[in-house]
Scaffold this active site. Structure first.
Site, mmCIF file in Angstrom:
data_model
loop_
_atom_site.group_PDB
_atom_site.id
_atom_site.type_symbol
_atom_site.label_atom_id
_atom_site.label_comp_id
_atom_site.label_asym_id
_atom_site.label_seq_id
_atom_site.Cartn_x
_atom_site.Cartn_y
_atom_site.Cartn_z
ATOM 1 N N ASP A 87 0.861 -1.169 -0.200
ATOM 2 C CA ASP A 87 -0.183 0.111 0.350
ATOM 3 C C ASP A 87 0.943 0.957 0.041
ATOM 4 O O ASP A 87 0.388 2.121 -0.760
ATOM 5 C CB ASP A 87 -0.697 0.114 0.999
ATOM 6 N N CYS A 142 0.972 -8.077 5.556
ATOM 7 C CA CYS A 142 0.616 -6.572 5.158
ATOM 8 C C CYS A 142 -0.622 -6.449 4.212
ATOM 9 O O CYS A 142 -1.465 -7.446 3.980
ATOM 10 C CB CYS A 142 1.520 -5.789 3.997
ATOM 11 N N ASP A 143 -1.691 -5.378 4.791
ATOM 12 C CA ASP A 143 -2.726 -5.484 5.012
ATOM 13 C C ASP A 143 -4.299 -6.021 4.325
ATOM 14 O O ASP A 143 -4.692 -7.382 4.791
ATOM 15 C CB ASP A 143 -2.465 -3.779 3.305
ATOM 16 N N LYS A 144 -4.408 -6.140 2.818
ATOM 17 C CA LYS A 144 -4.672 -6.647 2.271
ATOM 18 C C LYS A 144 -4.657 -7.690 2.199
ATOM 19 O O LYS A 144 -6.127 -9.043 1.904
ATOM 20 C CB LYS A 144 -5.622 -6.423 0.738
ATOM 21 N N CYS A 204 4.980 -2.111 8.394
ATOM 22 C CA CYS A 204 5.232 -1.062 8.671
ATOM 23 C C CYS A 204 4.994 -0.544 10.459
ATOM 24 O O CYS A 204 4.183 -1.808 10.770
ATOM 25 C CB CYS A 204 4.080 -0.013 7.925
ATOM 26 N N GLU A 258 -6.766 4.069 -0.434
ATOM 27 C CA GLU A 258 -6.554 4.405 0.866
ATOM 28 C C GLU A 258 -6.007 6.131 0.373
ATOM 29 O O GLU A 258 -5.169 6.866 -0.399
ATOM 30 C CB GLU A 258 -5.759 4.035 1.562
ATOM 31 N N SER A 277 -5.921 5.921 5.312
ATOM 32 C CA SER A 277 -4.210 4.613 5.982
ATOM 33 C C SER A 277 -4.297 4.254 6.608
ATOM 34 O O SER A 277 -5.250 5.350 7.891
ATOM 35 C CB SER A 277 -3.117 5.087 5.257
#
Length: 553
Positions: A78, A119-121, A192, A443, A469
């Site tokens: 992202d 990460c994320d998705k 992150c 985002e 985000s």
């Protein structure tokens, strides 16, 4: 075993010959076949080391009597996708991940699945696949990145980098200092370092019961992460033996536990998109009303970046997710009877956990706030709901009225911000960025970080039918539903209209009379999505609204 369908009997001799072509031995084919679905790549910092984590997971599976088989998954970074066309693909990739894993595991007859995301998705996409497949499964993330350093030598994260761009644009930072931060804020591999979306989802995976303790908080670069992966692989074989499946674990009560943890930690607002999407795969609904009800009764115990100056590795040192869960359980805020991949209930799993640093994890008796980190707002501007990370909002912005500054798309908004055209008191409206209208519900860390870097996060609000985000701080209200593309009220806002934001009262109101809004609606012309072809074109035609989790219908 399910894998017998591809390796047992005379009629499966051709299948076995194909396994033999890859080097599998007879003894390996006699054992359970276990997919190790990992998202290792050289484009996502959180995934750059997942080959090593996946190998450790495979070692644990093999040591416990299984035959691990590596299966790759895609994954979008992202941060790198932020602020341009690439971000349209981020949320949409969640559906591709779930679909592709379902395809690979079902087509090849695997008995169990080890998931290695970060990460994320990728995390929610894999959880959605685990629910669909309903075969014994366990999760082992790649772990968080260590915090980097800012110009004063304090712990920092990617948020610092994005906000520095705003400071530089406002003339408050030199190009030399910008380069110093570029080289120091992200020191190595891992998701992150703040409580952004990736770490939020990895922590919530512990609460929902699909990962062992430490999944969300053990640093990516620590040897403990590799040991954790081996232990997770071995535990998966026990789950296979006990026939414990994801739908035995991911019940509605387990998701309510996850929501309570979400509120206590101050997780990313993206979790309110992902948890309902995963729950839908499990066969039940998580409404925004339930999200807000749990937020109202669950105190916020942690202020991790971007809301504060501590990071996810500090949460690990303070006792980790299980310490937070133990505190919530002791105060009757979660249900300890839900099942976990430990093979025992959540209550049994967390019974020996405790808070080791009350500066990082506060007790329920001394919370940062009496309510959770996320609030759901409603009103004529968002009749189906909007979401804000209230734990990252300055006190003076919890209630705000101001004139609308209207932008059709992120790019127009960021140009105005950098040009100094947004004034104190304004309410920036970024529309046609919803799931269908974007498409992809981008985002928007760029606009929020630019405002924060300019020192305007305490004077300017932003609202959008897109999303923000997990690294965002400030009065940033996203997921406005219905979105502009669907003719929601956000499409009717005109420059200078007064918008009322009242987070404690859960209200988001456009202060324009109904008769005027009806006239505007009658004159509204349908806007075409920014992308109409390829995968994103199909996504735009099929995706639900944000309040339903932005799932494909």
């Amino acid at each position: 075993m399910i894998s017998d369908s591809v390796k047992k009997g005379a009629d499966r001799m051709p299948h076995r010959s194909l396994f033999k072509a890859m080097g599998y031995t007879d003894s390996e084919l006699e054992r359970p076949l276990v997919a190790v679905v990992h998202a290792a790549s050289e484009i996502v910092p959180g995934h750059a080391h997942l080959d090593k984590v996946a190998k450790a997971m495979a070692d644990g599976i093999r040591s416990a009597g299984g035959t691990p088989v590596m299966i790759p998954s895609i994954g979008v970074c992202d941060g790198i996708a932020m602020g341009h066309m690439g971000m349209r693909y981020s949320l949409a990739s969640r559906e591709l991940i779930a679909d592709s894993i379902e395809s690979m595991v079902s087509a090849h007859g695997f008995d169990a699945v080890a998931f290695v995301p970060n990460c994320d998705k990728i995390v929610p996409g894999m959880l959605m696949a685990a629910a669909r497949l309903n075969r014994p499964a366990i999760f082992c993330s790649g772990g968080p990145m260590l915090p980097g350093k800012d110009l004063e030598g304090r712990d920092a994260s990617l948020t610092t980098a994005f906000e520095a761009v705003g400071a530089y644009s406002a003339g408050n930072m030199t190009e030399e200092d910008l380069k110093k931060l570029e080289d120091s804020v992200c020191p190595g591999c891992g998701s992150c370092s703040g409580m952004f979306t990736a770490n939020s989802m990895n922590c919530l995976t512990e609460a929902v019961g699909m990962a062992l303790s430490g999944n969300g908080t053990i640093a990516a670069v620590h040897g403990a992460r590799i040991r954790f992966a081996k232990e997770s692989g071995a535990q998966l074989m026990k789950l296979l033996e006990m026939n414990i499946k994801p739908l035995d674990i991911m019940t509605q009560r387990a998701f309510e536990n996850a929501l309570a943890l979400d509120m206590a930690l101050g997780c990313s607002t993206n979790s309110v998109l992902h948890l309902p999407a995963i729950a839908r795969e499990c066969g039940f609904e998580l409404s925004l009303d339930l999200v807000d009800a749990i937020s109202r009764r669950t105190p916020n115990l942690c202020r991790l970046a971007p809301a504060g100056r501590t990071h996810v590795v500090d949460l690990y040192d303070a006792g980790g997710v299980y310490a937070v869960l133990a505190e919530l359980l002791a105060n009757g805020l979660i249900d300890g009877s839900t099942l976990t991949v430990n093979g025992v209930t959540l209550g049994e799993a967390v019974k020996d956990s405790r808070i080791l640093n009350a500066n990082v994890i506060r007790p329920v008796t001394n919370p940062y706030s009496r309510e959770g980190g996320i609030a759901v707002l409603r009103g004529n501007l968002a009749p189906d709901g909007a979401v804000v990370k209230q734990s990252a909002v300055a006190p003076e912005m919890m209630k705000h009225q101001g004139p609308a500054r209207v932008f059709d798309g992120e790019e127009a908004a960021i140009r105005a911000i950098y040009a100094g055209l947004i004034n104190d008191g304004d309410v920036g409206v970024i529309r046609y960025e919803g799931p269908a209208g974007g498409p992809g519900m981008r985002e928007m860390l760029g606009p929020t970080s630019a405002l924060a870097g300019m020192g305007k996060d305490r004077t300017v609000a932003l609202i959008t039918d897109g999303r923000f985000s997990g690294a965002t701080r400030g009065a940033a209200i996203g997921h406005v539903s219905p979105e502009a593309q669907a003719g929601g009220t956000i499409a009717l806002i005109e420059e200078g209209d007064i918008i009322e934001i009242d987070i404690p009262a859960r209200r988001l109101q456009l202060l324009v009379d109904d008769e005027t809004l009806q006239k505007r609606r009658a004159a509204l012309k349908r806007r075409e999505p920014a992308v109409k072809t390829g995968w994103l074109g199909r996504y735009a035609r099929l995706v639900s609204s944000a309040d339903k989790g932005a799932v494909l219908m």
